[in-house]
Design an enzyme around this catalytic site. Structure first.
Site, PDB file in Angstrom:
ATOM      1  N   GLU A  81       0.859  -1.186   0.000  1.00 23.16           N
ATOM      2  CA  GLU A  81       0.000   0.000   0.000  1.00 23.16           C
ATOM      3  C   GLU A  81       0.892   1.232   0.000  1.00 23.16           C
ATOM      4  OE1 GLU A  81      -2.505   2.733  -0.324  1.00 23.16           O
ATOM      5  OE2 GLU A  81      -3.360   0.711  -0.304  1.00 23.16           O
ATOM      6  N   ASP A 108       5.340   2.075  -2.978  1.00 28.06           N
ATOM      7  CA  ASP A 108       4.739   1.979  -4.302  1.00 28.06           C
ATOM      8  C   ASP A 108       4.795   0.526  -4.775  1.00 28.06           C
ATOM      9  OD1 ASP A 108       5.272   2.004  -7.445  1.00 28.06           O
ATOM     10  OD2 ASP A 108       4.009   3.710  -6.911  1.00 28.06           O
ATOM     11  N   ASP A 129      -5.099  -4.653  -7.179  1.00 32.27           N
ATOM     12  CA  ASP A 129      -6.316  -3.904  -6.865  1.00 32.27           C
ATOM     13  C   ASP A 129      -5.907  -2.524  -6.353  1.00 32.27           C
ATOM     14  OD1 ASP A 129      -8.974  -3.270  -6.492  1.00 32.27           O
ATOM     15  OD2 ASP A 129      -9.132  -4.315  -4.569  1.00 32.27           O
TER      16      ASP A 129
END
Length: 192
Positions: A81, A108, A129
């Site tokens: 995340e 990242d 996602d």
């Protein structure tokens, strides 16, 4: 933003007046997957039903990592995340907990993948996602990125991406997937 309404707790990256929610849980049944796309992403398990290692790029409210941890308590799940605030919200409002097999990396996704590929790491299941307020960040939808992702897959590994079939980029995204992975399945919800 985190909102609560009609028995749902939801996270959005935009504002209260703009459509789009990144995560929702049913407060009285937090294990239920509210969104069809999360249920469709779990279809990757049909191709590899016993993943021992999972890479999740984009945490959001951690619906998929939480579900996979319950289904496969011995699997290692690495979630990536970019935004530490999203990780804090996932922990405080959506029941996400880190542990020895449920690992969180704040960075990242592309940088993580580059380093993991260089280190020879491999995963049985990779889930993409990652969204900002608008769509998937462009640097996570390139042939180069997908080639690095492919290096991370075990021989029977499966890659699953949450991409919109109604996107104006659908044809280009499909060509990118095909150029990297060959033939692929495209699941659609019943709204299309």
């Amino acid at each position: 933003l985190v909102t609560a309404e009609a028995g749902l707790r939801c996270m959005t990256f935009a504002s209260l007046t703009e459509p789009g929610r990144q995560t929702c849980i049913q407060v009285d049944n937090p294990d239920r997957m509210v969104f069809a796309y999360t249920r469709m992403m779990m279809a990757g398990l049909l191709l590899n039903p016993e993943p021992r290692s999972v890479l999740m790029i984009g945490l959001g409210g951690a619906t998929l990592p939480r579900a996979l941890a319950k289904l496969y308590p011995q699997a290692t799940i690495d979630s990536i995340e970019i935004d530490p605030a999203v990780a804090r919200v996932a922990e405080h409002h959506f029941g996400y907990t880190q542990g020895p097999r449920q690992r969180l990396f704040i960075q990242d996704g592309r940088h993580f993948v580059e380093r993991a590929a260089a280190a020879g790491q491999q995963y049985d299941l990779i889930l993409l996602d990652a969204f900002d307020a608008d769509y998937i960040p462009p640097h996570l939808m390139t042939v180069e990125f997908f080639r690095e992702l492919r290096q991370l897959l075990t021989d029977d590994g499966v890659f699953v991406a949450n991409a919109f079939t109604r996107s104006k980029h659908y044809d280009r995204e499909s060509a990118t997937f095909a150029a990297t992975f060959g033939a692929f399945f495209n699941l659609r919800d019943n709204l299309e």
